[in-house]
Design an enzyme around this catalytic site. Structure first.
Site, short mmCIF file in Angstrom:
data_model
loop_
_atom_site.label_atom_id
_atom_site.label_comp_id
_atom_site.label_asym_id
_atom_site.label_seq_id
_atom_site.Cartn_x
_atom_site.Cartn_y
_atom_site.Cartn_z
N PRO A 1 34.79 14.88 47.71
CA PRO A 1 34.12 15.15 49.56
C PRO A 1 35.38 14.37 49.77
O PRO A 1 35.37 13.37 50.48
CB PRO A 1 32.92 14.08 49.87
CG PRO A 1 33.25 13.72 48.34
CD PRO A 1 33.87 14.44 46.81
N CYS A 2 36.51 15.23 50.19
CA CYS A 2 37.36 14.33 51.24
C CYS A 2 37.52 14.06 52.84
O CYS A 2 38.31 13.42 53.18
CB CYS A 2 39.06 15.26 50.12
SG CYS A 2 38.99 16.70 51.46
N HIS A 3 36.69 14.58 52.38
CA HIS A 3 36.23 14.16 54.53
C HIS A 3 35.89 13.71 54.57
O HIS A 3 35.70 12.60 56.06
CB HIS A 3 35.76 15.81 54.80
CG HIS A 3 34.36 15.65 54.14
ND1 HIS A 3 34.10 16.56 53.02
CD2 HIS A 3 33.19 15.44 54.33
CE1 HIS A 3 32.53 16.29 52.60
NE2 HIS A 3 32.16 15.38 53.70
#
Length: 195
Positions: free
Chosen positions: A163-165
């Site tokens: 989950p790089c967001h």
DNA sequence: GCCTATCGTGATG
DNA sequence: CATCACGATAGGC
């Protein structure tokens, strides 16, 4: 309402030692738009059987051809094979009702030790939780390697699953490979409890 | 706003 | 190998 991945799905990161020989891919319709998913097979650690693992998950922001080209460019040595049935099978496991207690989702990754440690740290972030690039650097014991962390975050092949967001910059600027607007939507959704 | 420290990568020779 | 330019940053001014 279009299905979305389970909030607390467990992700199992499986490092690869070389690029996948073949990537089976297809497109999916999700709550946040069309996506292209690619899978490969990796050996189980326990026995010698192979298992299917996700190695590519891109948003299709313009059209399929453009996204295909991005995958092609990132994995020049891999054969890309369209395989709707296989991807549908994986998608059925990933999307739908909350899979909180179900088996982990295997995700195959290729990168340096540094990149692997960044991605492992990302997977530990819970839905609705955010973290700055510098906080992440500190968590890794590398407090001054902020830009390097950002570079590693940006190399994530598997949006949403890693989950790089959930990594934001300290002043809210917050860039995203598929557009800052989408990043905001994802974060808003995760904080809104509307699964 | 501009300037600079910082550091892993990938390209280049 | 050695070097170099480049960021999804942050902090000082």
């Amino acid at each position: 309402m279009m299905m979305w991945f389970a909030r607390n799905a467990r992700i199992q990161l499986i490092p690869m030692e070389s690029p996948p020989k073949t990537i089976s891919y297809s497109c999916l319709t999700t709550k946040f738009g069309q996506m292209m998913m690619g899978t490969t097979t990796v050996p189980f650690t326990v026995d010698s059987k192979d298992q299917v693992a996700i190695c590519v998950l891109y948003f299709i922001d313009e059209n399929v051809a453009k996204t295909y080209d991005e995958v092609r460019k990132r994995w020049p040595k891999s054969d890309l094979c369209k395989d709707d049935a296989r991807i549908q099978l994986v998608a059925d496991k990933l999307f739908g009702p909350d899979k909180e207690n179900s088996e982990a989702i295997p995700v195959a990754i290729l990168g340096s030790e540094f990149q692997l440690s960044v991605w492992r740290a990302l997977v530990d972030l819970k839905s609705g939780e955010t973290c700055t690039y510098s906080q992440l650097a500190e968590r890794m014991g590398r407090p001054t390697a902020i830009r390097a962390v950002a570079n590693a975050v940006a190399k994530n092949e598997v949006s949403i699953l890693i989950p790089c967001h959930r990594i934001v910059s300290q002043n809210g600027a917050s860039k995203y490979h598929w557009g800052a607007a989408l990043k905001q939507q994802l974060l808003k959704f995760e904080k809104s409890d509307s699964y």
